[in-house]
Design a protein around this motif. Structure first.
Motif, short mmCIF file in Angstrom:
data_model
loop_
_atom_site.label_atom_id
_atom_site.label_comp_id
_atom_site.label_asym_id
_atom_site.label_seq_id
_atom_site.Cartn_x
_atom_site.Cartn_y
_atom_site.Cartn_z
N CYS A 98 0.93 -1.16 -0.07
CA CYS A 98 0.04 -0.10 0.05
C CYS A 98 0.74 1.13 0.10
CB CYS A 98 -0.86 -0.06 1.22
SG CYS A 98 -0.17 0.38 2.89
N ALA A 100 1.68 3.10 2.47
CA ALA A 100 1.31 3.92 3.32
C ALA A 100 1.12 3.46 4.72
CB ALA A 100 -0.32 4.74 3.15
N CYS A 104 4.99 -0.35 5.51
CA CYS A 104 5.29 0.19 4.28
C CYS A 104 6.53 1.50 4.41
CB CYS A 104 4.34 0.65 3.41
SG CYS A 104 3.58 -1.03 2.51
ZN LIG Z 1 1.36 -1.26 3.49
#
Ligand SMILES: [Zn+2]
Ligand SMILES: [Zn+2]
Length: 326
Positions: A98, A100, A104
Motif C-alpha cells: 500500500c 502508506a 510500508c
Molecule cells: Zn502497507
C-alpha cells in the motif's frame, strides 16, 4: 479502452496440481497508479499453484483467477500519477504493497497491512473473459497475462540495470524466488562466516539461499533435496555437503549432527514437507534460526519437542511465511 490479449486462467480450485488453461481475455486501461505492461517472461512459483488450489473465498481467493508473480516486461502505457516509469521502459515485477501503512513507510513493505488482500486476492477491476469479470492484479501484476495492468508498487524500473532482452527474461524470477532466498540469508538470518547453513529444497529459493550463503562465506552449507541433478547443481553454486532424502534409512537430524555436531545455526526451509520440517527443527543448533519459507499443507500442525527447542529462535517469518516472503 480494453484490449484483447491472452492469459493463463485458473477457472476453479485444483489440487494437487494446477488445472490452468490459456484463454482469450480483455484487459482494461491502467487506472491511477497503474501501469500497462507487455510481459516478456514470467517465472512460476509454488505459490501460484498453492493459491489456485484453495477453496473459493479462502485467503481472499476467488475464481476465475489469473496468477503469476515473477514477471518482467516492457511498459506500454501509464495511468495518472505514475512517476517511476515511462512507455518503453523495461520493468521487473514483484509483490504489491500500500506504500502508506506503518510497515510500508519503514521499509518493510513485505509485511504490509494490506498484503493478503492486495497480493493473494487481487481485484476484478481490469480483466474480463467473455464479458464476465475475472480476478487479476495477483501480487499487483498477474504476470500470466501477456498484457497486464500492474500496480506501480510492484514495478522496478530496469532501464539502467539490464543490458539486453535476454537479461530481462532471465531476471524475471528475481521478483519472488531469488530475492526470497537471498533475503532470508542476508536480512532474516544475517548469516556470516561462523554459520552452518542447512537449506531444505533446491528450487529457485533454496539455490539462491546457497549462493548467498557462499557470498557471506558461511563455513558449512548443507543442501538437501530428493533429486540428484539439483544436488549436483547446488555443489556448483556453493554447497559444501549434499544430502539426498530418498536414501534408504535417511535420518536428517543424524546426518546433520555428523557434519556439524552442534546442529545447523541457520535453517532455510523451502519444501513445506512436514517430516523434513520436524526433523530439521530437531537439527537446529542452540541460538539457531529456523526460517520457514515453504508453504505447508493447509492442515499441517507442527509437532516439536519443546525441551529440545529451548534456545532456538523461530522468527516471525515462521508463522507468517506467506506474508513475509512471497
Ligand atoms: Zn502497507
Ligand atoms: Zn512466489
Amino acid at each position: 479502452m480494453a484490449q484483447k490479449t491472452q492469459a493463463i486462467v485458473a477457472r476453479e480450485p485444483s489440487a494437487p496440481g494446477p488445472n490452468w488453461t490459456l484463454e482469450d481475455v480483455e484487459v482494461g486501461p491502467p487506472a491511477r497508479g497503474q501501469i500497462l505492461v507487455r510481459m516478456v517472461a514470467s517465472g512460476i512459483c509454488h505459490t501460484d499453484i498453492v493459491l489456485t488450489s484453495v477453496p473459493e473465498g479462502v485467503l481472499d481467493i476467488h475464481y476465475p483467477k489469473i496468477v503469476g508473480h515473477e514477471g518482467s516486461g516492457i511498459v506500454e502505457a501509464v495511468g495518472d500519477g505514475v512517476t517511476s516509469v515511462q512507455p518503453g521502459d523495461p520493468v521487473l515485477l514483484s509483490f504489491d504493497s500500500c506504500r502508506a501503512c506503518a510497515e510500508c513507510t519503514t521499509a518493510h513493505s513485505a509485511y504490509c497491512d494490506e498484503f493478503p488482500v492486495r497480493n493473494y486476492g487481487g481485484s476484478q477491476q481490469s480483466w474480463t473473459i467473455d464479458k464476465e469479470k475475472a480476478w487479476g492484479s495477483f501480487f499487483g501484476q498477474s504476470s500470466f497475462s501477456r498484457l497486464s495492468v500492474v500496480s506501480e508498487a510492484s514495478v522496478v524500473n530496469a532501464k539502467d540495470l539490464i543490458k539486453s532482452d535476454d537479461e530481462l527474461k532471465l531476471f524475471a524470477p528475481l521478483g519472488c524466488g531469488l530475492q526470497t532466498g537471498a533475503g532470508a540469508i542476508t536480512n532474516i538470518a544475517d548469516a556470516g562466516a561462523n554459520d552452518v547453513v542447512l537449506v531444505l529444497g533446491l528450487g529457485a529459493v533454496g539455490l539462491a539461499a546457497i549462493m548467498t550463503s557462499k557470498i557471506r562465506k558461511c563455513k558449512t552449507i548443507i543442501a538437501v533435496d530428493r533429486t540428484d541433478s539439483r544436488l549436483q547443481l547446488a555443489k556448483t553454486v556453493g554447497a559444501t555437503a549434499t544430502l539426498n532424502t530418498t536414501q534408504e534409512g535417511f535420518d536428517l537430524n543424524q546426518v546433520i549432527r555428523k557434519i556439524a555436531p552442534a546442529g545447523a545455526s541457520v535453517v532455510i526451509e523451502t519444501t513445506g514437507v512436514p517430516f523434513l520440517i520436524e526433523a530439521a527443527l530437531t537439527g537446529t543448533a542452540r541460538r539457531g534460526k529456523f526460517i520457514m519459507i515453504g508453504v505447508t499443507p493447509l492442515d499441517f500442525d507442527v509437532k516439536m519437542n519443546g525441551i529440545a527447542m529451548i534456545n532456538v529462535r523461530l522468527p516471525a517469518i515462521f508463522s507468517r511465511s506467506l506474508q513475509a516472503v512471497h
